[in-house]
Structures are given as structure tokens and as C-alpha cells.
Write an enzyme that holds these catalytic residues in place. Structure first.
Site, PDB file in Angstrom:
ATOM      1  N   HIS A 150       0.834  -1.209   0.000  1.00  0.00           N
ATOM      2  CA  HIS A 150       0.000   0.000   0.000  1.00  0.00           C
ATOM      3  C   HIS A 150       0.866   1.256   0.000  1.00  0.00           C
ATOM      4  O   HIS A 150       0.682   2.160  -0.825  1.00  0.00           O
ATOM      5  CB  HIS A 150      -0.898  -0.035   1.247  1.00  0.00           C
ATOM      6  CG  HIS A 150      -1.750   1.183   1.433  1.00  0.00           C
ATOM      7  ND1 HIS A 150      -3.115   1.174   1.236  1.00  0.00           N
ATOM      8  CD2 HIS A 150      -1.444   2.455   1.821  1.00  0.00           C
ATOM      9  CE1 HIS A 150      -3.599   2.370   1.483  1.00  0.00           C
ATOM     10  NE2 HIS A 150      -2.608   3.174   1.848  1.00  0.00           N
ATOM     11  N   GLU A 151       1.836   1.312   0.913  1.00  0.00           N
ATOM     12  CA  GLU A 151       2.696   2.499   1.010  1.00  0.00           C
ATOM     13  C   GLU A 151       3.651   2.600  -0.169  1.00  0.00           C
ATOM     14  O   GLU A 151       3.925   3.701  -0.664  1.00  0.00           O
ATOM     15  CB  GLU A 151       3.467   2.481   2.332  1.00  0.00           C
ATOM     16  CG  GLU A 151       2.591   2.496   3.571  1.00  0.00           C
ATOM     17  CD  GLU A 151       1.610   3.654   3.599  1.00  0.00           C
ATOM     18  OE1 GLU A 151       1.964   4.747   3.122  1.00  0.00           O
ATOM     19  OE2 GLU A 151       0.485   3.461   4.084  1.00  0.00           O
ATOM     20  N   HIS A 180       1.893   4.268  -3.004  1.00  0.00           N
ATOM     21  CA  HIS A 180       1.918   5.732  -2.872  1.00  0.00           C
ATOM     22  C   HIS A 180       3.258   6.285  -3.349  1.00  0.00           C
ATOM     23  O   HIS A 180       3.309   7.246  -4.131  1.00  0.00           O
ATOM     24  CB  HIS A 180       1.740   6.139  -1.405  1.00  0.00           C
ATOM     25  CG  HIS A 180       0.351   5.998  -0.876  1.00  0.00           C
ATOM     26  ND1 HIS A 180      -0.760   6.473  -1.542  1.00  0.00           N
ATOM     27  CD2 HIS A 180      -0.110   5.462   0.284  1.00  0.00           C
ATOM     28  CE1 HIS A 180      -1.846   6.230  -0.823  1.00  0.00           C
ATOM     29  NE2 HIS A 180      -1.480   5.607   0.288  1.00  0.00           N
TER      30      HIS A 180
END
Length: 224
Positions: free
Chosen positions: A34-35, A38
Site C-alpha cells: 500500500h505504502e 503511494h
């Protein structure tokens, strides 16, 4: 809404154990993805801040937030350490900022589809062969899919500092958005109060259940 507490209260010991294992998998594998999503989106859209700070990596130690990790393990939703983004370095700060924010929840939804497919395949094999190990594996994939959906739904709430608030920045006029952000310090406290008093649970459960049915729709057609 699935949670460790609700599973323990219901007497589902196997479910509770697998929920913890699935939560650990999400913390150490899915949250870093997820990170990383980003960071990768920001890098591709012109900002290398996250890359320079070592966040363009699968290493979970670079991404884990202790409180967010505990929330995931107990309640099936939470957060990781926010990826630093310098919006002024993005090619189009307003639009690209929203895309960077969207990349994280989108990665969770993609992973939920993968785990949903694996769950359906293993669950079908278990139904045919009645092997206990396959039942446990099916449980694992189901909770991994569900927790990823819960993370996506939670992070898409338009509440600072969640991803939804940054997506909102790409939609609202700047003046209106900055007025909304004046209440940033209170927003997360309000959300946590609503969660722990079960007021927010019903709409979140509705969205999670809707997405879970969508995730399992195609695999059920294939393996049904």
C-alpha cells in the site's frame, strides 16, 4: 465487521487464530505494498521525496506504524506510516496528489481480488477433499481478502490524514478544501469515537460486504 474480539466472543478459535495470521500477513506484506504504491505513484508523477527517504521498498520496517499495526491485528483496519509527498514537485499538484492518494487503496483492492480468487479455489478444493489444512488455508485467504477490503474502505474515508481526504483535495475547490482542513486535528478523533461506539460500523460493514461480494463474484463463476 470482522474483528479479533468478535471472533473470540463467538467462540470461533480457529477463525481468531487465522485472523491474527492474516493480520500479520497484511501488516508485513499488504501494508508495505500500500505504502510502496503511494511512493511509486509519487515518483512516477514527479516527486522523488519518498524514494530519497527509502520508502520505495517492500521492506515492512520502513512502513510500519505501531498503533496502526495493532489496530489491524485487533480490528482488521488501520494504517501504516504515511509516505512523504512534496506536492509542489508533482507535475500537476492537484490532480496528481489525488492519484498518489488513490494508489494505496487501489493496491489493497487489487490484492483483495487476488486473495479472493485464491480463497475460492482452495475452498472448492476443501469442499471436494475435506482436508483440514485446506480449510485453514481457505480461512487465511478469506480474511486476507477481507482485511484488504477493510483497509481500502477505511483509508478512502474523506477524513484527514486518511487517503480519502487527499483524494477530496483533487475534487473540491481549493478554498473549500482548506476550510475543511481547518478541522483536521479533530477529524480522526471523531472517527475513532464513532468506530468504538459502533455508530460507523454499519455503513463500513455495508461497503465492505458489497466489495467482498464483488471480489468473489468472478471466482465463484469460475469455480462454482
Amino acid at each position: 465487521m470482522f474483528s479479533l474480539i468478535s471472533l473470540i466472543r463467538s467462540g470461533d478459535t480457529l477463525g481468531a487464530i487465522v485472523f491474527i495470521l492474516s493480520g500479520c500477513f497484511v501488516v508485513f506484506v499488504c501494508s508495505p505494498v500500500h505504502e510502496l504504491s503511494h511512493a511509486f505513484a509519487a515518483y512516477k508523477l514527479g516527486d522523488d521525496t519518498a524514494k530519497r527517504e527509502g520508502r520505495l521498498t517492500f521492506n515492512p520496517l520502513k512502513h510500519i506504524d505501531p498503533i496502526g499495526m495493532i489496530m489491524i491485528l485487533l480490528f482488521g483496519f488501520g494504517y501504516a506510516k504515511p509516505v512523504p509527498v512534496n506536492f509542489s514537485r508533482l507535475n500537476n499538484p492537484k490532480r496528481d496528489g489525488a492519484l498518489v492518494a488513490l494508489a494505496g487503496p487501489a493496491s489493497n483492492i487489487v490484492m483483495s481480488f487476488i486473495f479472493g480468487f485464491l480463497y475460492t479455489a482452495v475452498n472448492k478444493a476443501y469442499t471436494v477433499s475435506s482436508v483440514t489444512a485446506l480449510e485453514i488455508l481457505a480461512y487465511f485467504f478469506y480474511f486476507a481478502a477481507y482485511i484488504n477490503i477493510a483497509l481500502a474502505v477505511f483509508n478512502l474515508l474523506p477524513i484527514p490524514p486518511l487517503d480519502g481526504s487527499k483524494i477530496l483535495a483533487g475534487i473540491l475547490p481549493d478554498k473549500l478544501y482548506w476550510k475543511y482542513m481547518q478541522y483536521e486535528r479533530y477529524a480522526m478523533i471523531v472517527v475513532l469515537v464513532l468506530l468504538f461506539t459502533n455508530i460507523l460500523n454499519r455503513p463500513l460493514l455495508f461497503l465492505e460486504s458489497l466489495l467482498m461480494r464483488l471480489v468473489l463474484f468472478v471466482p465463484n463463476l469460475i469455480f462454482g
